[in-house]
Scaffold this active site. Structure first.
Site, PDB file in Angstrom:
ATOM      1  N   GLU A  46      -8.853   2.438   4.606  1.00 53.74           N
ATOM      2  CA  GLU A  46      -7.563   2.790   5.226  1.00 53.74           C
ATOM      3  C   GLU A  46      -6.478   2.960   4.169  1.00 53.74           C
ATOM      4  OE1 GLU A  46      -4.845   1.569   9.094  1.00 53.74           O
ATOM      5  OE2 GLU A  46      -6.146   0.042   8.231  1.00 53.74           O
ATOM      6  N   ASP A  49       2.693   3.319   9.347  1.00 52.23           N
ATOM      7  CA  ASP A  49       2.420   2.489   8.160  1.00 52.23           C
ATOM      8  C   ASP A  49       1.112   2.833   7.460  1.00 52.23           C
ATOM      9  OD1 ASP A  49       1.109   1.207  10.505  1.00 52.23           O
ATOM     10  OD2 ASP A  49       0.443  -0.251   9.023  1.00 52.23           O
TER      11      ASP A  49
END
Length: 484
Positions: free
Chosen positions: A462, A74
């Site tokens: 991120e 993910d």
């Protein structure tokens, strides 16, 4: 007396400068799709361009005696969470459906990215009757390690939902992804398209028949990482909206009606799908002139009025540099998703010569387009610190992203396993990541337009698949020369 040629030169140089002011959207589009290669799980193909990645997760599913290899990690970890992965797939598919003609040579790359996800989602939906697999890997253990996906030695626990442990949210999102993708492949691989649609119908039926939130069934395995905070009614509406578009079956229109009105959010994300469902359903009101869908058109316009900065009902903050600011953690995920809805609704408006009102203000399509363009340009480097938030795009971009595979030596250079803790030496260094995750869009700047570029600052540094997936459509729109 000044020569007329001087004015001609000045005018043409201004024109050139104006054109130069636009980022290279086509390059950004290409890189936004290339990023997904860095997130691949499973056996990598010969055409893998990001060669610092290698095959990983090749025994995924074995603990449940099924094959669950493939799909995407993910974000910066090594977990396969199907809830955000399915949303990523739906948004990539919507991008291909809505903007495919504007993608040019990138459309086949978009299809490859979609298929890498749908091949995996089909396994999850078809491996065991009466069960939908919804993730692989123990997130609580994985997050304590800093290791490459190729080295994983953490438990590859398999998670699923079933009639006794329902997950209407993850099931309906999976159905949305498969239904949307079925339309992407309809003309290029009709057999695969039919398989996607048949599976989507079955998974949607499961979502409708066995009601419940997957967060309640799986608790700490998915929370707080990808809890379904908004409940599952939004996914039921969203999933049914996609099946309606794929089948034109009135069953889905009646089901959507039976759900009643939804929330009136000012956000769109992997968790809250209402705004996306309203825009998708408004297409039928605008393009098909179907008055049954008028309430959804109204809801879509209420959403736009909450986003537009000068609207009397605006509830959206903007930074001084002009970036939409929704939430401190990974704010760009909301920016890219909302920007997708801005360009898409504007597209429907232009096609039908439609305007709408926010209070006394008349909103024309270009108001949505110019706001969308501002967000896209900001992400690509037109911001106070001249930082591109897409890795590998422009002269100044994040160098220390929170991403295990990017931050550790590639398997090709260091084949010996680094183990669970061996990678923390790289995590804490100030050195740039050795592997450039080209095209990755990070969580983005803070509310003051600042970006420290620190690996441990995961809220800002991120990347994630769903940030990129929603950005593909707007990039294609502007790459084709559309602007306000």
């Amino acid at each position: 007396m000044t020569s007329p040629f001087f004015f001609l030169f000045l005018f043409s140089s201004l024109l050139i400068r104006h054109n130069d002011a636009n980022p290279n959207y086509r390059e950004a589009l290409s890189k936004s799709l290339l990023f997904f290669q860095g997130q691949r799980s499973g056996r990598l193909p010969n055409g893998q361009q990001l060669s610092w990645r290698a095959s990983s997760g090749l025994s995924d599913g074995s603990s449940a005696h099924v094959d669950l290899t493939g799909g995407y990690y993910d974000a910066g970890d090594n977990i396969k969470f199907n809830f955000p992965m399915a949303f990523t797939t739906t948004m990539l598919s919507w991008s291909a459906l809505e903007y495919g003609r504007r993608m040019g040579p990138e459309l086949p790359n978009a299809r490859v990215n979609i298929r890498w996800a749908t091949d995996y989602l089909l396994k999850c939906a078809r491996a065991t009757p009466g069960k939908l697999y919804v993730g692989v890997g123990d997130p609580n253990v994985d997050h304590k390690c800093w290791e490459r996906p190729e080295d994983m030695d953490t438990p590859r626990t398999v998670y699923s939902v079933s009639p006794s442990n329902p997950g209407s949210d993850v099931a309906a999102e999976t159905a949305a992804a498969l239904a949307a993708a079925s339309m992407v492949f309809r003309k290029v691989d009709s057999k695969y398209s039919r398989l996607l649609l048949a599976t989507a119908k079955n998974v949607m039926q499961f979502a409708i028949q066995y009601r419940g939130a997957y967060s309640d069934s799986l608790s700490s395995s998915v929370c707080p990482f990808y809890c379904s905070y908004s409940g599952y009614k939004d996914e039921l509406m969203w999933g049914a909206a996609w099946l309606l578009r794929a089948t034109n079956n009135p069953y889905y229109a009646n089901f959507i009606k039976s759900l009643g009105g939804g929330d009136q959010p000012d956000i769109f994300s992997w968790d809250n799908k209402y705004a996306g469902a309203y825009v998708l359903l408004s297409r039928r009101a605008l393009l098909n002139k179907d008055s049954n869908f008028e309430p959804y058109k109204q809801a879509a316009e209420n959403f736009m009025c909450k986003i537009l900065p000068d609207s009397p009902s605006s509830s959206t903050q903007y930074t001084q540099g002009g970036l939409m600011y929704k939430l401190p953690q990974s704010n760009l995920q909301y920016v890219t998703s909302i920007t997708f809805l801005l360009t898409t609704y504007a597209k429907y408006m232009k096609a039908t010569r439609h305007n709408f009102n926010c209070g006394n203000s008349v909103i024309v399509p270009n108001a949505l387009i110019s706001l969308a363009k501002r967000q896209v340009d900001y992400i690509l480097g037109e911001n106070p610190i001249k930082m591109s938030y897409m890795v590998g795009f422009g002269p100044n971009f994040p160098k220390r992203i929170h991403h295990r595979a990017s931050s550790l030596p590639s398997h090709a250079l260091h084949s010996k396993s680094l183990g669970c803790n061996g990678g923390f030496q790289s995590f804490y260094t100030q050195n740039p990541n050795p592997n450039v995750l080209t095209g990755a869009i990070v969580g983005g700047p803070n509310q003051n337009d600042g970006y420290p570029d620190q690996r441990d600052d995961y809220s800002h540094s991120e990347p994630a698949t769903y940030i990129n997936a929603a950005f593909v459509g707007p990039l294609a729109y502007f790459a084709a020369g559309r602007s306000a």
